[in-house]
Scaffold this motif. Structure first.
Motif, PDB file in Angstrom:
ATOM      1  N   ASP A  13      44.306  60.958  26.008  1.00 14.69           N
ATOM      2  CA  ASP A  13      44.744  59.644  26.495  1.00 14.69           C
ATOM      3  C   ASP A  13      44.276  58.503  25.593  1.00 14.69           C
ATOM      4  O   ASP A  13      44.803  57.388  25.672  1.00 14.69           O
ATOM      5  CB  ASP A  13      44.222  59.398  27.914  1.00 14.69           C
ATOM      6  CG  ASP A  13      44.908  60.271  28.952  1.00 14.69           C
ATOM      7  OD1 ASP A  13      45.945  60.877  28.611  1.00 14.69           O
ATOM      8  OD2 ASP A  13      44.402  60.364  30.087  1.00 14.69           O
ATOM      9  N   PHE A  14      43.291  58.758  24.754  1.00 12.78           N
ATOM     10  CA  PHE A  14      42.708  57.704  23.927  1.00 12.78           C
ATOM     11  C   PHE A  14      43.230  57.729  22.486  1.00 12.78           C
ATOM     12  O   PHE A  14      42.731  57.009  21.632  1.00 12.78           O
ATOM     13  CB  PHE A  14      41.182  57.829  23.940  1.00 12.78           C
ATOM     14  CG  PHE A  14      40.601  57.668  25.317  1.00 12.78           C
ATOM     15  CD1 PHE A  14      40.249  56.409  25.796  1.00 12.78           C
ATOM     16  CD2 PHE A  14      40.432  58.754  26.152  1.00 12.78           C
ATOM     17  CE1 PHE A  14      39.728  56.246  27.064  1.00 12.78           C
ATOM     18  CE2 PHE A  14      39.910  58.602  27.427  1.00 12.78           C
ATOM     19  CZ  PHE A  14      39.562  57.337  27.887  1.00 12.78           C
ATOM     20  N   THR A  15      44.236  58.550  22.232  1.00 12.27           N
ATOM     21  CA  THR A  15      44.821  58.624  20.891  1.00 12.27           C
ATOM     22  C   THR A  15      45.401  57.267  20.488  1.00 12.27           C
ATOM     23  O   THR A  15      46.179  56.658  21.223  1.00 12.27           O
ATOM     24  CB  THR A  15      45.925  59.696  20.853  1.00 12.27           C
ATOM     25  OG1 THR A  15      45.374  60.962  21.217  1.00 12.27           O
ATOM     26  CG2 THR A  15      46.528  59.789  19.461  1.00 12.27           C
ATOM     27  N   GLY A  16      44.991  56.790  19.325  1.00 15.73           N
ATOM     28  CA  GLY A  16      45.506  55.538  18.793  1.00 15.73           C
ATOM     29  C   GLY A  16      44.974  54.287  19.467  1.00 15.73           C
ATOM     30  O   GLY A  16      45.443  53.183  19.167  1.00 15.73           O
ATOM     31  N   LYS A  17      43.994  54.415  20.350  1.00 18.39           N
ATOM     32  CA  LYS A  17      43.458  53.267  21.075  1.00 18.39           C
ATOM     33  C   LYS A  17      42.328  52.592  20.298  1.00 18.39           C
ATOM     34  O   LYS A  17      41.670  53.202  19.452  1.00 18.39           O
ATOM     35  CB  LYS A  17      42.914  53.718  22.436  1.00 18.39           C
ATOM     36  CG  LYS A  17      43.945  54.345  23.354  1.00 18.39           C
ATOM     37  CD  LYS A  17      44.910  53.323  23.896  1.00 18.39           C
ATOM     38  CE  LYS A  17      45.822  53.935  24.957  1.00 18.39           C
ATOM     39  NZ  LYS A  17      46.761  52.954  25.516  1.00 18.39           N
ATOM     40  N   ARG A  18      42.121  51.315  20.644  1.00 18.23           N
ATOM     41  CA  ARG A  18      40.952  50.578  20.153  1.00 18.23           C
ATOM     42  C   ARG A  18      39.911  50.611  21.271  1.00 18.23           C
ATOM     43  O   ARG A  18      40.138  50.066  22.346  1.00 18.23           O
ATOM     44  CB  ARG A  18      41.341  49.146  19.806  1.00 18.23           C
ATOM     45  CG  ARG A  18      42.424  49.030  18.722  1.00 18.23           C
ATOM     46  CD  ARG A  18      42.947  47.602  18.634  1.00 18.23           C
ATOM     47  NE  ARG A  18      43.547  47.180  19.902  1.00 18.23           N
ATOM     48  CZ  ARG A  18      43.929  45.929  20.170  1.00 18.23           C
ATOM     49  NH1 ARG A  18      43.758  44.977  19.250  1.00 18.23           N
ATOM     50  NH2 ARG A  18      44.464  45.619  21.342  1.00 18.23           N
ATOM     51  N   ILE A  19      38.788  51.260  20.991  1.00 13.29           N
ATOM     52  CA  ILE A  19      37.852  51.606  22.057  1.00 13.29           C
ATOM     53  C   ILE A  19      36.476  50.999  21.796  1.00 13.29           C
ATOM     54  O   ILE A  19      35.958  51.090  20.673  1.00 13.29           O
ATOM     55  CB  ILE A  19      37.708  53.138  22.180  1.00 13.29           C
ATOM     56  CG1 ILE A  19      39.082  53.785  22.396  1.00 13.29           C
ATOM     57  CG2 ILE A  19      36.758  53.504  23.317  1.00 13.29           C
ATOM     58  CD1 ILE A  19      39.068  55.288  22.239  1.00 13.29           C
ATOM     59  N   VAL A  20      35.889  50.422  22.845  1.00 11.46           N
ATOM     60  CA  VAL A  20      34.499  50.003  22.808  1.00 11.46           C
ATOM     61  C   VAL A  20      33.707  51.002  23.641  1.00 11.46           C
ATOM     62  O   VAL A  20      33.954  51.153  24.845  1.00 11.46           O
ATOM     63  CB  VAL A  20      34.298  48.584  23.364  1.00 11.46           C
ATOM     64  CG1 VAL A  20      32.806  48.238  23.411  1.00 11.46           C
ATOM     65  CG2 VAL A  20      35.046  47.567  22.509  1.00 11.46           C
ATOM     66  N   VAL A  21      32.791  51.707  23.010  1.00 14.94           N
ATOM     67  CA  VAL A  21      31.890  52.635  23.699  1.00 14.94           C
ATOM     68  C   VAL A  21      30.546  51.935  23.821  1.00 14.94           C
ATOM     69  O   VAL A  21      29.919  51.601  22.806  1.00 14.94           O
ATOM     70  CB  VAL A  21      31.738  53.960  22.925  1.00 14.94           C
ATOM     71  CG1 VAL A  21      30.732  54.864  23.624  1.00 14.94           C
ATOM     72  CG2 VAL A  21      33.090  54.663  22.789  1.00 14.94           C
ATOM     73  N   ALA A  22      30.097  51.705  25.056  1.00 21.46           N
ATOM     74  CA  ALA A  22      28.851  50.974  25.285  1.00 21.46           C
ATOM     75  C   ALA A  22      27.771  51.907  25.811  1.00 21.46           C
ATOM     76  O   ALA A  22      27.998  52.646  26.766  1.00 21.46           O
ATOM     77  CB  ALA A  22      29.083  49.830  26.265  1.00 21.46           C
ATOM     78  N   GLY A  23      26.611  51.871  25.175  1.00 22.05           N
ATOM     79  CA  GLY A  23      25.499  52.705  25.604  1.00 22.05           C
ATOM     80  C   GLY A  23      24.753  53.269  24.409  1.00 22.05           C
ATOM     81  O   GLY A  23      25.303  53.332  23.307  1.00 22.05           O
ATOM     82  N   GLY A  24      23.531  53.715  24.649  1.00 23.67           N
ATOM     83  CA  GLY A  24      22.728  54.210  23.536  1.00 23.67           C
ATOM     84  C   GLY A  24      22.248  55.624  23.699  1.00 23.67           C
ATOM     85  O   GLY A  24      21.431  56.102  22.909  1.00 23.67           O
ATOM     86  N   GLY A  25      22.770  56.339  24.732  1.00 17.14           N
ATOM     87  CA  GLY A  25      22.332  57.702  24.990  1.00 17.14           C
ATOM     88  C   GLY A  25      23.310  58.749  24.514  1.00 17.14           C
ATOM     89  O   GLY A  25      24.272  58.461  23.796  1.00 17.14           O
ATOM     90  N   ASP A  26      23.077  59.986  24.957  1.00 12.74           N
ATOM     91  CA  ASP A  26      23.868  61.120  24.487  1.00 12.74           C
ATOM     92  C   ASP A  26      25.355  60.982  24.809  1.00 12.74           C
ATOM     93  O   ASP A  26      26.208  61.299  23.976  1.00 12.74           O
ATOM     94  CB  ASP A  26      23.331  62.422  25.098  1.00 12.74           C
ATOM     95  CG  ASP A  26      21.981  62.810  24.514  1.00 12.74           C
ATOM     96  OD1 ASP A  26      21.715  62.458  23.352  1.00 12.74           O
ATOM     97  OD2 ASP A  26      21.190  63.462  25.228  1.00 12.74           O
ATOM     98  N   SER A  27      25.674  60.540  26.037  1.00 15.68           N
ATOM     99  CA  SER A  27      27.091  60.444  26.407  1.00 15.68           C
ATOM    100  C   SER A  27      27.836  59.476  25.503  1.00 15.68           C
ATOM    101  O   SER A  27      28.935  59.767  25.017  1.00 15.68           O
ATOM    102  CB  SER A  27      27.228  60.008  27.864  1.00 15.68           C
ATOM    103  OG  SER A  27      26.775  61.017  28.740  1.00 15.68           O
ATOM    104  N   ALA A  28      27.232  58.301  25.266  1.00 12.90           N
ATOM    105  CA  ALA A  28      27.877  57.310  24.403  1.00 12.90           C
ATOM    106  C   ALA A  28      28.049  57.857  22.990  1.00 12.90           C
ATOM    107  O   ALA A  28      29.118  57.722  22.370  1.00 12.90           O
ATOM    108  CB  ALA A  28      27.058  56.020  24.386  1.00 12.90           C
TER     109      ALA A  28
END
Length: 340
Positions: A152-167
């Motif tokens: 679903d995120f193909t070609g998207k502009r994404i902000v990933v917020a966080g500093g742990g493993d998941s991010a």
């Protein structure tokens, strides 16, 4: 309309991987069981939070996605036709060893000889950032807390917020298919394994990920639930606008044992102390396994939860069959029983 009580040997609270394997172990010992979960499908956090995320520490599987692991565990208990009460949580537990009554949020009553609590971290939900207008973006899917379908995120502009493993893990994974990935954290340093941090640096150097530090979320800009940009700010008030279609905040989960905390069994900080050799709680006849259980040397690994499910099942056998000696046999010689 009166709902007839369900009679069973073992009521298993939870339907995640540990609960599913506990159901298998119970049936191997000819203990009837029923699975009860507040979610409307099986799999627990494994299916709800990371169905497409590879898990690397399941024996005999160099890598297996969460959804595939759940599918295999479900196939393993298929011969036993284990009943599932989904979309309802256990509100009440009363009785004593050998004779428990459970009542769910839908009014269903279960009568069981023993209880296994495999509720993971309890009821869980994401820690939501305090941003104005967040609800509209959540409803449209512009803000998501779990990656259920990576495509679903193909070609998207994404902000990933966080500093742990998941991010970190999702920033790496999505950088392979997204147009842009911003990795946002309030500190320059991230919390991750050295190998993961090295991979992040490699993707930054390749232009696939841009680190945005030290910034934190400040505002969302868009209309009608469609996100156009994420505004971030430093502690000094310096702001920056990141053109984006999607925000993925990975700030951990808020967890709560819910009604379990009122059931007259010892608990501490959303975990339940148990006797390691049997997994029995302070309330005789009830057992806890998986992330919800704690004891000295506990490792929060799915594989350890599997072992705990087997130990609990063996400890329950004399409760259900007090006059029958349990002769332990390997599954290679015993096979799978045709019924419990």
């Amino acid at each position: 309309m009166t709902v007839s009580p369900i009679q069973t040997d073992v009521a298993i609270i939870g339907a995640g991987p540990t609960a599913l394997f506990a159901a298998f172990e119970c049936n191997m010992l000819k203990l009837r069981c029923v699975l009860i979960d507040a979610l409307d499908s099986i799999g627990g956090q494994c299916a709800a939070l990371y169905p497409e995320k590879p898990i690397y520490d399941i024996p005999a599987h160099p890598a297996i996605e969460g959804a595939d692991l759940i599918a295999k565990l479900e196939a393993q208990i298929a011969p036993f036709d284990v009943p599932r009460l989904l979309g309802q949580r256990v509100e009440k537990l009363a009785g004593r060893r050998g004779d428990f009554t459970l009542v769910t949020s839908t009014g269903q009553t279960i009568q069981a000889r023993a209880v296994i609590i495999a509720a993971g971290a309890g009821a869980f939900g994401p820690n939501r950032p305090p941003l104005s207008g967040l609800d509209a973006y959540e409803k449209s899917g512009a803000v998501q807390y779990y990656v259920r379908k990576r495509a679903d995120f193909t070609g998207k502009r994404i902000v990933v917020a966080g500093g742990g493993d998941s991010a970190l893990d999702w920033a790496l994974s999505l950088s392979e298919i997204a147009e842009t990935v911003y990795l946002l954290h309030r500190r320059p340093r991230f919390r991750g394994a050295p190998e993961t941090l090295a991979r992040i640096d490699a993707q930054v150097a390749a232009g696939r990920i841009e680190k945005v530090v030290p910034y934190q979320l400040h505002a969302l800009h868009g209309e009608g639930g469609n996100l156009h940009a994420v505004e971030v700010a430093t502690l000094e008030g310096e702001t920056r606008r990141l053109e984006a279609d999607t925000l993925l905040p990975f700030y951990g989960l808020s967890t709560d044992l819910g009604p379990i905390a009122t059931w007259n069994l010892d608990s501490h900080r959303n975990v339940i102390p148990v006797t390691p050799s049997t997994m029995e709680t302070s309330l005789s006849g009830t057992f806890a396994i998986g992330d919800v259980a704690t004891y000295p040397g506990k490792l929060k690994l799915i594989l350890q939860g599997f072992s705990e499910g087997a130990m609990a099942a063996h400890a329950i056998h004399p409760i259900v069959h007090p006059d029958t000696a349990l002769h332990f046999e390997y599954s290679t010689s015993k096979g799978v029983p045709t019924g419990a």
